[in-house]
Design a protein around this motif. Sequence first.
Motif, mmCIF file in Angstrom:
data_model
loop_
_atom_site.group_PDB
_atom_site.id
_atom_site.type_symbol
_atom_site.label_atom_id
_atom_site.label_comp_id
_atom_site.label_asym_id
_atom_site.label_seq_id
_atom_site.Cartn_x
_atom_site.Cartn_y
_atom_site.Cartn_z
ATOM 1 N N ASN A 273 114.228 34.315 -10.135
ATOM 2 C CA ASN A 273 112.782 34.455 -9.940
ATOM 3 C C ASN A 273 112.176 35.498 -10.875
ATOM 4 O OD1 ASN A 273 112.830 32.520 -7.921
ATOM 5 N ND2 ASN A 273 113.020 34.000 -6.273
ATOM 6 N N THR A 274 112.856 36.625 -11.011
ATOM 7 C CA THR A 274 112.353 37.691 -11.886
ATOM 8 C C THR A 274 112.359 37.233 -13.345
ATOM 9 O OG1 THR A 274 113.278 39.305 -10.326
ATOM 10 C CG2 THR A 274 112.604 40.135 -12.470
ATOM 11 N N ALA A 275 113.404 36.514 -13.736
ATOM 12 C CA ALA A 275 113.489 35.995 -15.103
ATOM 13 C C ALA A 275 112.391 34.955 -15.361
ATOM 14 C CB ALA A 275 114.867 35.391 -15.356
ATOM 15 N N MET A 276 112.119 34.113 -14.381
ATOM 16 C CA MET A 276 111.055 33.107 -14.531
ATOM 17 C C MET A 276 109.695 33.787 -14.698
ATOM 18 S SD MET A 276 112.272 30.111 -14.743
ATOM 19 C CE MET A 276 110.786 29.149 -14.551
ATOM 20 N N ASN A 277 109.463 34.834 -13.933
ATOM 21 C CA ASN A 277 108.203 35.582 -14.066
ATOM 22 C C ASN A 277 108.091 36.200 -15.459
ATOM 23 O OD1 ASN A 277 107.436 34.970 -11.460
ATOM 24 N ND2 ASN A 277 108.257 36.860 -10.589
ATOM 25 N N LYS A 278 109.203 36.737 -15.957
ATOM 26 C CA LYS A 278 109.207 37.316 -17.304
ATOM 27 C C LYS A 278 108.972 36.226 -18.348
ATOM 28 C CE LYS A 278 109.782 40.905 -18.687
ATOM 29 N NZ LYS A 278 108.758 41.879 -19.167
ATOM 30 N N LEU A 279 109.553 35.067 -18.137
ATOM 31 C CA LEU A 279 109.393 33.945 -19.065
ATOM 32 C C LEU A 279 107.927 33.530 -19.167
ATOM 33 C CD1 LEU A 279 110.831 31.944 -20.905
ATOM 34 C CD2 LEU A 279 111.159 30.453 -18.923
ATOM 35 N N ARG A 280 107.226 33.545 -18.048
ATOM 36 C CA ARG A 280 105.790 33.188 -18.069
ATOM 37 C C ARG A 280 105.012 34.156 -18.953
ATOM 38 N NH1 ARG A 280 106.827 32.719 -12.449
ATOM 39 N NH2 ARG A 280 107.235 30.542 -11.925
#
Length: 197
Positions: free
Chosen positions: A83-90
């Motif tokens: 989840n944290t990586a997905m937020n960073k990806l955005r």
Amino acid sequence: MTQDESKLLQRLQQRKRNSLEDAIKQYTPYVSTIIYRTIGDLAPAEDMEEVIADTFFKLWIHADKICEEKGCIRAYLGAVARNTAMNKLRTIKTDLELDDTVFCANDGPQEEIMRKDTSQSLLRLILSLGEPDSEIFIRYYYYEEALKTIARRMDLNLSTVKSKLLRGKQKLKNRISKEGGLWDESTTGSAEKRIVF
């Protein structure tokens, strides 16, 4: 949940000294693997490190919400890391859309670029081995954990860990050969040399 993991969770929930440090030592390879699979080459190393730090910070803050019957530290960290990586990806995608010069920002000497490409290519191949093989490789070659430590922390037999490393190394050599042969030693880091050569 293993007995060691249960004890670590209790220590985290009681905010015992060094409990977070122990969790970081034990789970960083696992968390790093998940984060790399999510954002891979799209993020610089600093962003990857930030996501790893944020993941463990959330473990420290929310340890009391992890229930032994319903989950474990590993499962919690896996979900938080994704989840944290997905937020960073955005945020990375937004930055890329706004700034066309981002591709030139990290230009450096040719050797450094080649070394980075080699490391990323090899890490990609390691991740393609799948779990638990890729985590074993990262723990052993990149974090230099002892085989006995890896076996204990991953709840595997020592002989299983050894055979997975041996078979995995052969698979990697075969895949590298198919991609055009072994890389020049001058473009590899210490971990890559130990795996490939």
